[in-house]
Structures are given as structure tokens and as C-alpha cells.
Design a protein around this motif. Structure first.
Motif, mmCIF file in Angstrom:
data_model
loop_
_atom_site.group_PDB
_atom_site.id
_atom_site.type_symbol
_atom_site.label_atom_id
_atom_site.label_comp_id
_atom_site.label_asym_id
_atom_site.label_seq_id
_atom_site.Cartn_x
_atom_site.Cartn_y
_atom_site.Cartn_z
ATOM 1 N N ASN A 54 3.918 -2.797 -4.775
ATOM 2 C CA ASN A 54 5.020 -2.490 -3.867
ATOM 3 C C ASN A 54 5.541 -3.729 -3.153
ATOM 4 O OD1 ASN A 54 5.232 0.201 -4.463
ATOM 5 N ND2 ASN A 54 3.955 0.893 -2.756
ATOM 6 N N LEU A 58 9.281 -5.295 -3.412
ATOM 7 C CA LEU A 58 10.092 -5.600 -2.236
ATOM 8 C C LEU A 58 10.572 -7.050 -2.259
ATOM 9 C CD1 LEU A 58 11.204 -4.818 0.578
ATOM 10 C CD2 LEU A 58 9.002 -5.528 1.533
ATOM 11 N N TYR A 94 7.330 2.174 -4.587
ATOM 12 C CA TYR A 94 8.582 2.152 -3.835
ATOM 13 C C TYR A 94 9.788 2.554 -4.676
ATOM 14 C CZ TYR A 94 6.559 -0.296 0.244
ATOM 15 O OH TYR A 94 5.848 -0.645 1.371
ATOM 16 N N MET A 307 11.981 0.437 4.067
ATOM 17 C CA MET A 307 10.776 0.462 3.236
ATOM 18 C C MET A 307 9.517 0.550 4.094
ATOM 19 S SD MET A 307 12.357 0.770 0.591
ATOM 20 C CE MET A 307 10.889 1.220 -0.321
ATOM 21 N N GLU A 311 6.635 3.268 3.748
ATOM 22 C CA GLU A 311 5.215 2.891 3.766
ATOM 23 C C GLU A 311 4.452 3.729 4.783
ATOM 24 O OE1 GLU A 311 1.797 0.558 2.722
ATOM 25 O OE2 GLU A 311 3.762 0.756 1.769
#
Length: 330
Positions: A54, A58, A94, A307, A311
């Protein structure tokens, strides 16, 4: 958004009976190597960082030619985040929770493939449970972020520091509050409809968890102090020292988020932290708070914060998280 681009979905149950004018959905979740592209992953010097899928994803969104848009559409699986919390095999990658469109750009020597990604996760976009005009609300927030960042560059240096600290702090906290409230409302409604209810402690507790365990926001403090604060997010019992492993064997580390702003020099750093494998603090993106960069800075900041919301929720709503806010109802 390019209307000719095909929509990428992560649903396994696409409807073959839909109108043939609709481009068929493409399933990416099966192949973890599709996104981010292997050439980006291979460019990362830290081998242990590559294990944190993830975070690598990102970093790719923030540091590649991906076009970050503010597109709002009706997604095909807007509540995947919620349903994944009940699935033993859920990966919580994600890319499952974002709207992603592939694009092809003609260049000298051939065609280059790129992507457009909405900075607003599917769960925030149009759903059957909408009670709020999120497209209008997020537009207002986007405009307000632009107003603050533009005004900051026009105010004298003596006042600009206090202006940015007071206004950006208040706006970020207000944005997080409203986005979490929308997701919290949808979560409750989804639970009532599906019968998969959880005993909710309180919305204020969820907001507190976000700021206490997932996000750090600092203005004009030393970077060393900021890094220390970010690392402390993992010191509590709520963070395990070993990653969880999903059905495919992929390690899933909890990621911490931090926004550090130097109001004197007009610099914003987006920083992540991971406890485990010696990854520690990872600079994700540096932003120059100049007028010509305002639009790009807003998009990257919103993506980064959104994001972090994903999370937070993917762990806090997960029934495997014994220390979370939620206990599965009988």
C-alpha cells in the motif's frame, strides 16, 4: 476524465448482461503486480519497503505521471471497504477502493500508458445511501484549500506564517471530521441494511483514533521532532509489531501519515511511517507552496489525507482488530 477510457473495477462479479455500450470491467486485484507498475517498484532502493504494497502504491500515485482528478462517479462497489471488514481473505489493497482509469498518450516513438485516479475513494462518492451532496461539499473544501494557499503567498511574511498555521490546521481538521462523518453514516446504514451491525462506541472516538493513531500534523517544528512524533504513533498496544498476512501471503503493515509544514519557507512534506522491517519514516512527497503549484498541491494533499482515512477505517472497522472501536454484534 477521458470518456473513452475504460473503467477499472475490482469487482469479481461484473454483470455480463449490462448494455453493450458500457465498457466491460477489468479486474486488477488478482494480480498485485499490475499496479503499481513493476518499473516503479524496481526503482525503489529500499528492498524492505517493497514489501509494503500500500505504501509503494501511494508513493507511485504521488511521484509518477498519474493524473489526479476530483472526479465523482457512481462506482460499482462503493461499500467494498465495509464488506472487506467481514472477509477473512480481504487484502485491503488501496487500489481496490479508488476509481482508476487507464489512458494512452501518443508520444514520439510510440504510445505511453498512464492512469487517471480520483483523489476521492469510492466510498465517498455517489452511493445509494447518500444523505449528503459530497460532490458539492468536497468542491467547497477544494476551493477553500485553494483560497488559503493562494492567500498565503500574498500576505507579508510577518503575518503569513500565523495565517497558514491557523487556517490550514482548522481546515484540515474540519475536512477530516466531515469525511469521517459521511463514511460513519454510510457504515451505520450499510450495517443496518445488511444485518452486519457492529456495536459503535461513538463517532467522536473514531475521530480521536484517527488523529491519535494514524495522522500527525505539525507546523514549524523540527523535522527530528516530527519524525519522533510519527514513530510514536506505533508505540501503543493498538499497533502490532508483526504484519498480518492475507490469503495470498502479502504482508499488510499499518501505515502512519504525517503532514509537516514549514510556513516560513513555504514547504509542505507528506511523510509516512511503517513499524516493522526497519522501514521507519519514509518521505512521500515534498510540495512547494507557490501559487503556480496550488492545484497540484491540493490534489496530492487530498489524496494523502483520504488514503489515511482508508487506512484508519480498514483497521478500525475490521472485526479482527480486537482493540478497535467496533465489536461485532450478536
Amino acid at each position: 476524465m477521458n470518456d473513452s477510457a475504460c473503467l477499472i473495477s475490482f469487482s469479481e462479479d461484473s454483470d455480463d448482461s449490462q448494455d453493450d455500450t458500457v465498457v466491460p470491467f477489468i479486474t486488477l486485484v488478482r494480480n498485485r503486480n499490475v499496479l503499481p507498475p513493476s518499473e516503479f517498484v524496481n526503482s525503489i532502493a529500499k528492498e524492505n519497503l517493497k514489501n509494503c504494497h500500500n505504501l509503494v502504491f501511494l508513493l507511485w500515485l504521488l511521484n509518477s505521471s498519474v493524473h489526479l482528478s476530483h472526479e465523482f462517479v457512481r462506482s460499482n462497489r462503493p461499500f467494498l471497504l465495509f464488506s472487506n471488514c467481514y472477509s477473512v481473505s480481504a487484502s485491503h489493497n488501496y487500489e481496490e477502493y479508488l476509481q482508476i482509469w487507464p489512458q494512452s498518450t501518443k508520444m514520439a516513438g510510440g504510445v505511453a500508458n498512464s492512469f487517471e485516479v480520483s483523489v476521492f475513494p469510492q466510498a465517498l462518492q455517489f452511493t445509494e445511501l447518500d444523505q449528503f451532496h459530497m460532490d458539492q461539499l468536497t468542491l467547497q473544501y477544494t476551493q477553500q484549500f485553494g483560497h488559503i494557499l493562494n492567500s498565503y503567498s500574498l500576505i507579508s511574511s510577518r503575518k503569513s506564517s500565523r495565517y497558514l498555521t491557523a487556517n490550514l490546521r482548522a481546515l484540515l481538521r474540519s475536512y477530516v471530521h466531515d469525511m469521517l462523518f459521511d463514511l460513519f453514516f454510510k457504515w451505520k446504514s450499510w450495517g443496518q441494511i445488511t444485518g452486519k451491525g457492529f456495536g459503535l462506541v461513538s463517532f467522536s472516538s473514531l475521530v480521536g483514533r484517527f488523529w491519535n493513531s494514524y495522522m500527525s500534523l505539525q507546523f514549524d517544528d523540527s523535522l527530528q521532532s516530527f519524525a519522533s512524533t510519527l514513530n510514536c504513533k506505533s508505540d501503543g498496544k493498538n499497533f502490532k509489531q508483526q504484519p498480518e498476512t492475507d490469503f495470498s501471503g502479502c504482508k499488510s503493515w499499518r501505515i502512519r501519515y504525517g503532514v509537516w509544514i514549514d510556513t516560513v519557507n513555504g514547504i509542505m512534506l507528506l511523510v509516512n511511517g511503517v513499524n516493522g522491517e526497519g522501514i521507519g519514516v519514509v518521505p512521500a512527497q515534498g510540495l512547494d507552496l507557490t501559487p503556480q503549484n496550488v492545484e497540484q498541491n491540493i490534489s496530492k494533499l487530498l489524496l494523502f489525507v483520504n488514503m489515511c482515512l482508508i487506512e484508519c477505517l480498514s483497521w478500525e472497522l475490521n472485526d479482527k482488530t480486537k482493540t478497535g472501536l467496533y465489536i461485532r454484534g450478536e
